[in-house]
Design an enzyme around this catalytic site. Structure first.
Site, mmCIF file in Angstrom:
data_model
loop_
_atom_site.group_PDB
_atom_site.id
_atom_site.type_symbol
_atom_site.label_atom_id
_atom_site.label_comp_id
_atom_site.label_asym_id
_atom_site.label_seq_id
_atom_site.Cartn_x
_atom_site.Cartn_y
_atom_site.Cartn_z
ATOM 1 N N GLU A 53 8.584 -0.244 -10.540
ATOM 2 C CA GLU A 53 8.363 -1.441 -11.022
ATOM 3 C C GLU A 53 9.425 -2.539 -10.684
ATOM 4 O O GLU A 53 9.237 -3.703 -10.518
ATOM 5 C CB GLU A 53 8.137 -1.185 -12.589
ATOM 6 N N HIS A 57 6.840 -2.458 -5.977
ATOM 7 C CA HIS A 57 6.345 -1.595 -5.130
ATOM 8 C C HIS A 57 5.795 -0.068 -5.625
ATOM 9 O O HIS A 57 6.644 0.639 -6.004
ATOM 10 C CB HIS A 57 7.300 -1.240 -3.791
ATOM 11 N N HIS A 58 4.682 0.327 -5.650
ATOM 12 C CA HIS A 58 4.051 1.154 -6.491
ATOM 13 C C HIS A 58 3.284 2.369 -5.853
ATOM 14 O O HIS A 58 2.760 2.071 -4.702
ATOM 15 C CB HIS A 58 2.933 0.582 -7.452
ATOM 16 N N HIS A 75 -0.005 -2.013 0.850
ATOM 17 C CA HIS A 75 -1.479 -2.555 0.897
ATOM 18 C C HIS A 75 -1.506 -3.764 1.685
ATOM 19 O O HIS A 75 -2.550 -3.971 2.516
ATOM 20 C CB HIS A 75 -2.102 -2.451 -0.419
ATOM 21 N N GLU A 76 -0.533 -4.626 1.276
ATOM 22 C CA GLU A 76 -0.489 -6.126 1.841
ATOM 23 C C GLU A 76 -0.336 -6.035 3.391
ATOM 24 O O GLU A 76 -0.714 -7.017 4.110
ATOM 25 C CB GLU A 76 0.244 -7.107 1.248
ATOM 26 N N ASP A 84 7.894 1.490 1.733
ATOM 27 C CA ASP A 84 7.581 3.003 1.479
ATOM 28 C C ASP A 84 8.750 4.035 1.914
ATOM 29 O O ASP A 84 8.860 5.110 1.072
ATOM 30 C CB ASP A 84 6.300 3.158 2.274
HETATM 31 N N1 HBI Z 1 2.535 -1.547 -4.224
HETATM 32 N N2 HBI Z 1 2.589 0.330 -2.711
HETATM 33 C C1 HBI Z 1 2.303 -0.929 -2.830
HETATM 34 N N3 HBI Z 1 1.718 -2.001 -1.806
HETATM 35 C C2 HBI Z 1 1.548 -3.261 -2.210
HETATM 36 O O1 HBI Z 1 1.298 -3.840 -1.205
HETATM 37 C C3 HBI Z 1 1.886 -3.687 -3.179
HETATM 38 C C4 HBI Z 1 2.565 -2.621 -4.263
HETATM 39 N N4 HBI Z 1 2.763 -3.141 -5.492
HETATM 40 C C5 HBI Z 1 2.908 -4.371 -5.747
HETATM 41 C C6 HBI Z 1 2.355 -5.558 -4.859
HETATM 42 N N5 HBI Z 1 1.984 -4.955 -3.527
HETATM 43 C C7 HBI Z 1 2.136 -6.983 -5.320
HETATM 44 O O2 HBI Z 1 3.425 -7.609 -4.526
HETATM 45 C C8 HBI Z 1 0.949 -7.478 -4.759
HETATM 46 O O3 HBI Z 1 -0.170 -6.796 -4.977
HETATM 47 C C9 HBI Z 1 0.798 -8.609 -5.348
#
Ligand code: HBI
Length: 101
Positions: A53, A57-58, A75-76, A84
């Site tokens: 948090e 980055h999750h 993801h982006e 990662d």
């Molecule tokens: N977590 N793993 C991962 N990948 C992402 O691209 C990502 C996220 N957490 C938050 C996030 N991106 C945000 O920055 C965007 O969804 C706005």
């Protein structure tokens, strides 16, 4: 926008990351952590969640009793990035502190 690692860069980063491997069928990395019990697994998740948090980055993860299956991708960026790798290192450090791996 953070840069997606090439296949070679991904491989060399994985050499340093004990327990982590490429996810089959997608550009991501994965590790399954096995703890002593649910309490320890959930403690690991709580600590990792605070770091995730803080860094926005999750993880994608699944908990079954004392195991936590983690998949990391950005993801982006459509693949694996330094974010990662950093989160994987942080998770390994937490697991190590808990006496696992
Ligand atoms: N977590 N793993 C991962 N990948 C992402 O691209 C990502 C996220 N957490 C938050 C996030 N991106 C945000 O920055 C965007 O969804 C706005």
């Amino acid at each position: 926008m953070v840069e997606r690692l090439s296949a070679e860069a991904r491989k060399s980063a994985l050499v340093e990351l004990s327990g982590w491997a490429e996810t089959s069928g997608r550009e991501a990395i994965t590790r399954t952590f096995t703890f002593r019990d649910f309490n320890e697994a959930f403690g690991f998740m709580s600590r990792a969640a605070l770091i995730a948090e803080k860094n926005d980055h999750h993880p994608e993860w699944k908990n079954v009793y004392k195991t936590v299956e983690v998949v990391l991708a950005t993801h982006e960026a459509g693949g694996v990035t330094a974010r990662d790798i950093d989160l994987a290192k942080a998770m390994n450090a937490i697991a190590r502190q808990l006496g696992v791996a």
